[in-house]
Design an enzyme around this catalytic site. Structure first.
Site, mmCIF file in Angstrom:
data_model
loop_
_atom_site.group_PDB
_atom_site.id
_atom_site.type_symbol
_atom_site.label_atom_id
_atom_site.label_comp_id
_atom_site.label_asym_id
_atom_site.label_seq_id
_atom_site.Cartn_x
_atom_site.Cartn_y
_atom_site.Cartn_z
ATOM 1 C CE1 TYR A 54 -5.173 -36.511 24.877
ATOM 2 C CE2 TYR A 54 -3.670 -38.083 25.674
ATOM 3 C CZ TYR A 54 -3.769 -37.042 25.105
ATOM 4 O OH TYR A 54 -2.641 -36.520 24.492
ATOM 5 N N PRO A 206 5.298 -39.837 16.404
ATOM 6 C CG PRO A 206 6.469 -41.635 17.176
ATOM 7 C CD PRO A 206 5.038 -40.498 17.594
ATOM 8 C CE LYS A 215 -2.062 -47.917 9.598
ATOM 9 N NZ LYS A 215 -2.641 -48.749 11.148
ATOM 10 N N GLY A 284 1.403 -45.302 20.737
ATOM 11 C CA GLY A 284 0.171 -45.934 21.318
ATOM 12 C C GLY A 284 -0.055 -47.403 20.610
#
Length: 332
Positions: A54, A206, A215, A284
């Site tokens: 990452y 998820p 959104k 996150g």
């Protein structure tokens, strides 16, 4: 916060864990990353997931510094190995060389003597499975990891690894797959095999990369600054969900969320936690308030009528093909 056993192991993990795949070291400034980690701690999250790849190893470094003053025994820190972390031919995969060198690099960046869970980030078909599992056994037996897990492995791969793990006296306790209302490829094969073998799921995405937050609206461009507009933060990955059919059906979930007294994001996280084989759902965040919102999904019970209503809405756009479990193009 609620807690669950990781598979059939004795390790307890928070139902909601905090992950820094896209954010730390790349998308989010360091002060914001630290604020999000602190929000996770304040909300009762004890389980933190990262990987050496990452942000080109920077995410591990940021997480290590964010957690360095916390009581280590009160945390569960997970990381992963497989994807390239350097230019060399051996800076990738699950060879003994790469695993042994990678665990040392991860521990240095995370500022810890051990990780609670060390995960094979994908299956490595170019390395004998016996070599990989023997290297993991040495990592565990040297005290550098307590448990072993995998990510996006198929049912057949789990079944092949499990007896080797037993023979080598190492606890293979988890799998980390993508899982959401829209992506259910683990249900047909991976979950039944995992239940048989005592493996728990630590699920990523998820909220389907934010699509299930509601959104993104059909027929309209993505909001400025959203993940769908940022190539560095997974716009290519989210594109599979960015069509009007999917987005229209997601909007139809809003009355269900309202009926349950949940935000759309909370409904999405709560939904994956209804699966008893899921030990934890990874969230996150780029802002602390996102953490505080998402953790409200912990402990939520969705009744059968509500779950049926969700299925009726999303079924036509839900991906269930178990072969997509192994897609090498995915990198959470």
């Amino acid at each position: 916060m609620e807690f669950r056993h990781l598979g059939r192991s004795g390790l307890m993990v928070s139902e909601i864990s905090y992950g820094n795949w896209i954010t730390h070291g790349s998308q989010v400034e360091e002060d914001a990353a630290f604020a999000c980690v602190q929000a996770a701690l304040d909300a009762g999250i004890t389980t933190f997931d990262t990987a050496d790849v990452y942000a080109g190893t920077r995410a591990e470094d940021v997480l290590g510094r964010a957690l360095q003053n916390e009581r280590r025994e009160g945390l569960e820190i997970f990381t992963k190995v497989y994807w390239p972390t350097g230019p060399g031919r051996n800076d990738r995969g699950l060879s003994r060389k790469h695993i042994m060198e990678s665990i040392n690099g991860s521990l240095r960046r995370l500022r810890t003597d051990y990780v609670d869970l060390y995960q094979a980030h994908r299956y490595d078909s170019s390395t004998p499975l016996e070599e990989t599992m023997e290297a993991f056994a040495d990592v565990v037996h040297s005290g550098k990891a307590h448990y072993i897990g995998v990510s996006e492995w198929s049912a057949a791969q789990l079944r092949a690894a499990h007896p080797l793990a037993r023979e080598l006296h190492i606890p293979l306790v988890s799998n980390q797959p993508q899982y959401s209302m829209l992506w259910r490829v683990i249900e047909a094969e991976v979950v039944p095999a995992s239940e048989e073998l005592g493996i728990g799921q630590i699920v990523w995405s998820p909220m389907a990369q934010g699509v299930l937050s509601g959104k993104y609206l059909p027929g309209q461009p993505p909001p400025a600054g959203s993940r769908a507009t940022d190539e560095k933060s997974g716009a290519g990955f989210i594109s599979r969900f960015m069509n009007d059919d999917v987005l229209t059906r997601v909007q139809q979930l809003k009355p269900i969320a309202e009926q349950a007294g949940l935000s759309m994001a909370q409904l999405a996280v709560a939904w994956v936690l209804q699966n008893p084989n899921v030990s934890s759902a990874i969230i996150g965040a780029s802002r602390p308030e996102q953490v505080y919102d998402n953790v409200k999904a912990a402990g939520v019970k969705l009744d059968s009528a509500l779950l049926k209503a969700i299925d009726e809405i999303v079924e036509p756009v839900t991906e269930r093909d178990p072969s997509k479990t192994e897609s090498p193009a995915q990198r959470p």
